[in-house]
Scaffold this motif. Structure first.
Motif, PDB file in Angstrom:
ATOM      1  N   GLN A   1       0.848  -1.184   0.000  1.00 28.82           N
ATOM      2  CA  GLN A   1       0.000   0.000   0.000  1.00 28.82           C
ATOM      3  C   GLN A   1       0.889   1.242   0.000  1.00 28.82           C
TER       4      GLN A   1
ATOM      5  N   PHE B   1      -5.208   0.604  -2.142  1.00 31.57           N
ATOM      6  CA  PHE B   1      -5.355   1.922  -1.527  1.00 31.57           C
ATOM      7  C   PHE B   1      -6.818   2.218  -1.219  1.00 31.57           C
TER       8      PHE B   1
ATOM      9  N   SER C   1      -0.786  -2.747  -5.680  1.00 32.39           N
ATOM     10  CA  SER C   1      -0.894  -1.919  -4.480  1.00 32.39           C
ATOM     11  C   SER C   1      -2.370  -1.741  -4.195  1.00 32.39           C
TER      12      SER C   1
END
Length: 286
Positions: A84, A202, A200
């Protein structure tokens, strides 16, 4: 208990003027936004800054900020083993014109572009390495400890909410809807909140404890318009989907797709209906 305040009017930041909000944030944080990179969602606005960071600004009514607050991105910075963006800081202020709070969180830039919209209509062609990183992060998340409770769609998830949702598509008392295992979940897992080719995850505002399988089922529901992708999600997260709680979460997600607000031409309707029938039969069989 919630903060005592009048209800804020419903606002969609995709169409609402936000220049004054962005201006205020820039002055307060001594930063300049690249207005060409602004991304507008229903309840948040984000943009790249001149110091090579990203700032996400969220709007919430005072009546929609519970006891645990709305500092999900800040709290998620303590999670271990999850890909993240690094959280750098924030500012919070109250709107002068109504019972509304604004919060700006600053993070590192994403390592890659977001994969797409929340619901995909085309296969993004993700590589095996992406799926490995995805699984590693979701498994690491489920192994954490937190006092937070997940708020998918800003609604706190409870046993009562799960039972109510499941019973909308399976009204007969043919199986128990009690959740056996609660684990930390992102609670807004969809294709707009992940990046590729580098993975990632988020937008952590809603994360917290939820029934096992909520994230897996949510991503599956966001993939149903691309059958091969939905099948890949189920394969990669099969240990969630095969669990009793994962089956309940599948029905929980199906209830949202098949509910009263369903669009008759939504390509997810038929596969969601078929899966709901299959899962109900499995739960009834014990």
């Amino acid at each position: 208990m919630r903060l005592s305040a009048p209800s804020a009017r419903a606002v969609d930041l995709r169409v609402e003027p936000v220049d004054n909000v962005l201006d205020h944030m820039e002055r307060s944080l001594h930063v300049e936004l690249d207005r060409d990179t602004v991304v507008r969602k229903r309840r948040s606005v984000g943009a790249r800054t001149d110091r090579l960071t990203w700032i996400r600004i969220e709007r919430r009514g005072l009546d929609n900020i519970g006891v645990q607050g709305w500092n999900g991105t800040e709290c998620a910075a303590l999670l271990e083993g999850i890909a993240q963006p690094t959280w750098l800081g924030c500012m919070v202020w109250r709107d002068a014109d109504g019972p509304v709070m604004w919060r700006a969180d600053e993070t590192d830039l994403l390592p890659s572009a977001p994969i797409g919209t929340a619901i995909l209509s085309e296969d993004p062609g993700l590589q095996d390495a992406w799926w490995q990183a995805f699984n590693a992060s979701l498994d690491a998340l489920a192994a954490q400890d937190t006092q937070r409770v997940a708020t998918p769609d800003t609604v706190t998830i409870t046993q009562e909410l799960v039972t109510e949702a499941v019973r909308t598509i399976s009204p007969a008392e043919g199986f128990d809807t009690a959740v056996e295992r609660w684990v930390p979940a992102h609670a807004d897992l969809n294709w707009a909140n992940m990046t590729a080719p580098t993975f990632s995850l988020f937008d952590w505002e809603d994360w917290g404890n939820a029934p096992r399988g909520l994230d897996s089922a949510s991503l599956w529901g966001s993939s149903l318009a691309v059958p091969a992708l939905a099948d890949r999600v189920r394969h990669e997260r099969r240990h969630d989907f095969e669990s009793r709680d994962g089956k309940l979460m599948t029905l929980f997600v199906c209830s949202k797709i098949l509910g009263p607000g369903a669009h008759p031409q939504d390509p997810r309707l038929e596969p969601a209906r078929r899966m709901a029938e299959q899962v109900i039969a499995e739960l009834q069989a014990g």
